[in-house]
Design a protein around this motif. Structure first.
Motif, PDB file in Angstrom:
ATOM      1  N   ALA A  69       5.732   2.430  -2.215  1.00  0.00           N
ATOM      2  CA  ALA A  69       4.349   2.978  -3.012  1.00  0.00           C
ATOM      3  C   ALA A  69       3.336   2.106  -3.448  1.00  0.00           C
ATOM      4  N   THR A  70       4.056   1.009  -3.667  1.00  0.00           N
ATOM      5  CA  THR A  70       3.154  -0.406  -4.255  1.00  0.00           C
ATOM      6  C   THR A  70       2.252  -0.642  -3.183  1.00  0.00           C
ATOM      7  N   ALA A  71       2.804  -0.725  -1.909  1.00  0.00           N
ATOM      8  CA  ALA A  71       2.076  -1.317  -0.708  1.00  0.00           C
ATOM      9  C   ALA A  71       1.132  -0.342  -0.226  1.00  0.00           C
ATOM     10  N   VAL A  72       1.170   0.943  -0.714  1.00  0.00           N
ATOM     11  CA  VAL A  72       0.428   2.131   0.119  1.00  0.00           C
ATOM     12  C   VAL A  72      -0.829   2.155  -0.974  1.00  0.00           C
ATOM     13  N   ILE A  73      -0.663   1.857  -2.737  1.00  0.00           N
ATOM     14  CA  ILE A  73      -1.766   2.069  -3.217  1.00  0.00           C
ATOM     15  C   ILE A  73      -2.643   0.593  -3.251  1.00  0.00           C
ATOM     16  N   PHE A  74      -2.024  -0.337  -2.909  1.00  0.00           N
ATOM     17  CA  PHE A  74      -2.848  -1.528  -2.926  1.00  0.00           C
ATOM     18  C   PHE A  74      -3.541  -1.565  -1.528  1.00  0.00           C
ATOM     19  N   SER A  75      -3.199  -1.006  -0.427  1.00  0.00           N
ATOM     20  CA  SER A  75      -3.780  -0.965   0.806  1.00  0.00           C
ATOM     21  C   SER A  75      -4.524   0.109   0.927  1.00  0.00           C
ATOM     22  N   SER A  76      -4.680   0.996   0.152  1.00  0.00           N
ATOM     23  CA  SER A  76      -5.538   2.227   0.295  1.00  0.00           C
ATOM     24  C   SER A  76      -6.736   2.449  -0.670  1.00  0.00           C
ATOM     25  N   ALA A  77      -6.249   2.180  -2.069  1.00  0.00           N
ATOM     26  CA  ALA A  77      -7.267   2.451  -3.059  1.00  0.00           C
ATOM     27  C   ALA A  77      -8.175   1.302  -3.315  1.00  0.00           C
ATOM     28  N   LEU A  78      -7.563  -0.145  -3.287  1.00  0.00           N
ATOM     29  CA  LEU A  78      -8.369  -0.869  -3.272  1.00  0.00           C
ATOM     30  C   LEU A  78      -9.506  -1.442  -1.938  1.00  0.00           C
ATOM     31  N   PRO A  79      -9.016  -1.282  -0.862  1.00  0.00           N
ATOM     32  CA  PRO A  79      -9.901  -1.531   0.296  1.00  0.00           C
ATOM     33  C   PRO A  79     -10.768  -0.249   0.384  1.00  0.00           C
ATOM     34  N   ALA A  80     -10.378   1.141   0.152  1.00  0.00           N
ATOM     35  CA  ALA A  80     -11.324   1.875  -0.117  1.00  0.00           C
ATOM     36  C   ALA A  80     -12.718   1.790  -1.207  1.00  0.00           C
ATOM     37  N   MET A  81     -12.230   1.255  -2.300  1.00  0.00           N
ATOM     38  CA  MET A  81     -13.058   0.791  -3.508  1.00  0.00           C
ATOM     39  C   MET A  81     -14.202  -0.315  -2.852  1.00  0.00           C
ATOM     40  N   GLY A  83     -14.377  -1.823   0.239  1.00  0.00           N
ATOM     41  CA  GLY A  83     -14.978  -1.329   1.421  1.00  0.00           C
ATOM     42  C   GLY A  83     -16.213  -0.478   1.464  1.00  0.00           C
ATOM     43  N   THR A  84     -15.843   0.725   0.793  1.00  0.00           N
ATOM     44  CA  THR A  84     -16.917   1.565   0.496  1.00  0.00           C
ATOM     45  C   THR A  84     -18.281   1.072  -0.237  1.00  0.00           C
ATOM     46  N   ALA A 148       3.852   8.179   3.387  1.00  0.00           N
ATOM     47  CA  ALA A 148       2.854   7.001   2.845  1.00  0.00           C
ATOM     48  C   ALA A 148       1.457   7.423   3.474  1.00  0.00           C
ATOM     49  N   PHE A 149       1.353   8.201   4.400  1.00  0.00           N
ATOM     50  CA  PHE A 149       0.064   8.523   5.161  1.00  0.00           C
ATOM     51  C   PHE A 149      -0.717   9.579   4.014  1.00  0.00           C
ATOM     52  N   ILE A 150      -0.014  10.677   3.705  1.00  0.00           N
ATOM     53  CA  ILE A 150      -0.384  11.766   2.776  1.00  0.00           C
ATOM     54  C   ILE A 150      -0.862  10.778   1.345  1.00  0.00           C
ATOM     55  N   THR A 151       0.085  10.326   0.821  1.00  0.00           N
ATOM     56  CA  THR A 151      -0.345   9.330  -0.411  1.00  0.00           C
ATOM     57  C   THR A 151      -1.514   8.648  -0.197  1.00  0.00           C
ATOM     58  N   ALA A 152      -1.815   7.940   0.900  1.00  0.00           N
ATOM     59  CA  ALA A 152      -2.902   6.965   1.069  1.00  0.00           C
ATOM     60  C   ALA A 152      -4.034   7.724   1.230  1.00  0.00           C
ATOM     61  N   LEU A 153      -4.105   8.879   1.640  1.00  0.00           N
ATOM     62  CA  LEU A 153      -5.278   9.775   1.970  1.00  0.00           C
ATOM     63  C   LEU A 153      -5.747  10.005   0.482  1.00  0.00           C
ATOM     64  N   GLY A 154      -4.872  10.301  -0.269  1.00  0.00           N
ATOM     65  CA  GLY A 154      -5.530  10.834  -1.634  1.00  0.00           C
ATOM     66  C   GLY A 154      -6.000   9.290  -2.372  1.00  0.00           C
ATOM     67  N   PHE A 155      -5.284   8.318  -2.103  1.00  0.00           N
ATOM     68  CA  PHE A 155      -5.776   7.147  -2.936  1.00  0.00           C
ATOM     69  C   PHE A 155      -7.178   6.646  -2.280  1.00  0.00           C
ATOM     70  N   ALA A 156      -7.225   6.731  -0.991  1.00  0.00           N
ATOM     71  CA  ALA A 156      -8.535   6.406  -0.131  1.00  0.00           C
ATOM     72  C   ALA A 156      -9.525   7.132  -0.705  1.00  0.00           C
ATOM     73  N   ALA A 157      -9.479   8.299  -0.859  1.00  0.00           N
ATOM     74  CA  ALA A 157     -10.583   9.219  -1.383  1.00  0.00           C
ATOM     75  C   ALA A 157     -10.862   8.764  -2.768  1.00  0.00           C
ATOM     76  N   PHE A 158      -9.843   8.696  -3.599  1.00  0.00           N
ATOM     77  CA  PHE A 158     -10.021   8.176  -4.914  1.00  0.00           C
ATOM     78  C   PHE A 158     -10.848   6.811  -4.771  1.00  0.00           C
ATOM     79  N   GLY A 159     -10.574   5.835  -4.192  1.00  0.00           N
ATOM     80  CA  GLY A 159     -11.447   4.719  -4.182  1.00  0.00           C
ATOM     81  C   GLY A 159     -12.863   4.730  -3.657  1.00  0.00           C
ATOM     82  N   ILE A 160     -13.102   5.828  -2.468  1.00  0.00           N
ATOM     83  CA  ILE A 160     -14.317   6.246  -2.228  1.00  0.00           C
ATOM     84  C   ILE A 160     -15.341   6.810  -3.322  1.00  0.00           C
ATOM     85  N   ALA A 161     -14.506   7.638  -3.985  1.00  0.00           N
ATOM     86  CA  ALA A 161     -15.060   8.392  -5.108  1.00  0.00           C
ATOM     87  C   ALA A 161     -15.496   7.393  -6.151  1.00  0.00           C
ATOM     88  N   VAL A 162     -14.679   6.545  -6.453  1.00  0.00           N
ATOM     89  CA  VAL A 162     -15.096   5.451  -7.543  1.00  0.00           C
ATOM     90  C   VAL A 162     -15.981   4.509  -7.072  1.00  0.00           C
TER      91      VAL A 162
END
Length: 255
Positions: A69-81, A83-84, A148-162
């Protein structure tokens, strides 16, 4: 919501894949080394000196499965924030993409899918590393990339929205401190949630990372009937944040 064009989505994703080829070695290196460091520090260090077993599991197995879970949030939310924000404000990449037959919804969807695929892959690394520390493989682990993919989708969207909502890049510090860090700590990665005060236990039930942690542990040590509810919760999380991200980006790029 109009029909999403697969050609537009794959076109945006192809650009991301081409860009990723320039830095995949560094990403792979950190994705492999970080779980090793955490397992040495917490799993073996703390496990050998303070905590032996948690919930019937060796502490290194408890931490190793939670590290997904730690790897997923740090490899999805932060790059999305980041990167976007960089692509939209500094590089103007999205302006160029939207000049082609691609709309904002397809753009956001493609970004989410690429980050989700990447995080689903790298999110499995802690599990593989933990096997080297003694975790036995189990057939259920084949589902971990999907979780991990499903969870990462949500956190990627979170990062983009932020990224579409903040005025300056340094405002990400507030998000990291007030949202991502608490989610990371109250996910059950390093200690069981049932040892926390009741209020934190309730908060954990709305934490997507906690559901991912439980699903990964279920894949390794046996699923429970409630795990279907956890999967459904992660899917709802991803869909809701997807619509929020599309709405915020439309306001940012068009309105």
């Amino acid at each position: 919501m109009r029909r999403l064009e697969p050609a537009a989505i794959t076109g945006v994703m192809s650009r991301e894949v081409a860009n990723f080829r320039t830095f995949w070695k560094a990403t792979t290196f950190s994705s492999t080394l970080e779980p090793i460091v955490y397992l040495l520090a917490f799993g073996l260090g703390l496990g050998a000196t303070v905590v032996d077993r948690v919930d019937g599991l060796d502490y290194v197995e408890f931490v190793g499965t939670g590290m997904v879970a730690t790897a997923v949030i740090f490899s999805s939310a932060l790059p999305a924030m980041f990167g976007t924000f960089v692509k939209e404000r500094f590089q103007r990449t999205y302006d160029a993409i939207l000049a082609a037959p691609v709309d904002v919804e397809e753009l956001v969807t493609a970004e989410m899918l690429w980050i989700g695929i990447r995080s689903g892959f790298f999110g499995c690394f802690p599990l593989l590393v933990t096997m080297a520390f003694g975790l036995d493989p189990a057939p259920g682990m084949l589902l971990v990339p999907l979780f991990a993919f499903i969870t990462a989708l949500g956190f990627a969207a979170f990062g983009i929205a932020v990224a579409a909502s903040v005025a300056k890049i340094d405002q990400f510090n507030y998000v990291t401190t007030l949202v991502i860090t608490p989610l990371f700590l109250v996910a059950g990665t390093f200690f069981p949630i049932d040892g926390l005060p009741e209020g934190f236990q309730w908060a954990a039930q709305v934490n997507p990372l906690h559901h991912l942690v439980e699903l990964v542990r279920g894949s390794a040590f046996g699923f429970e009937a409630t795990d279907l509810i956890r999967v459904a919760a992660l899917m709802v999380f991803a869909v809701v944040l997807w619509r929020v991200a599309v709405h915020r980006m439309e306001e940012r790029l068009i309105d």
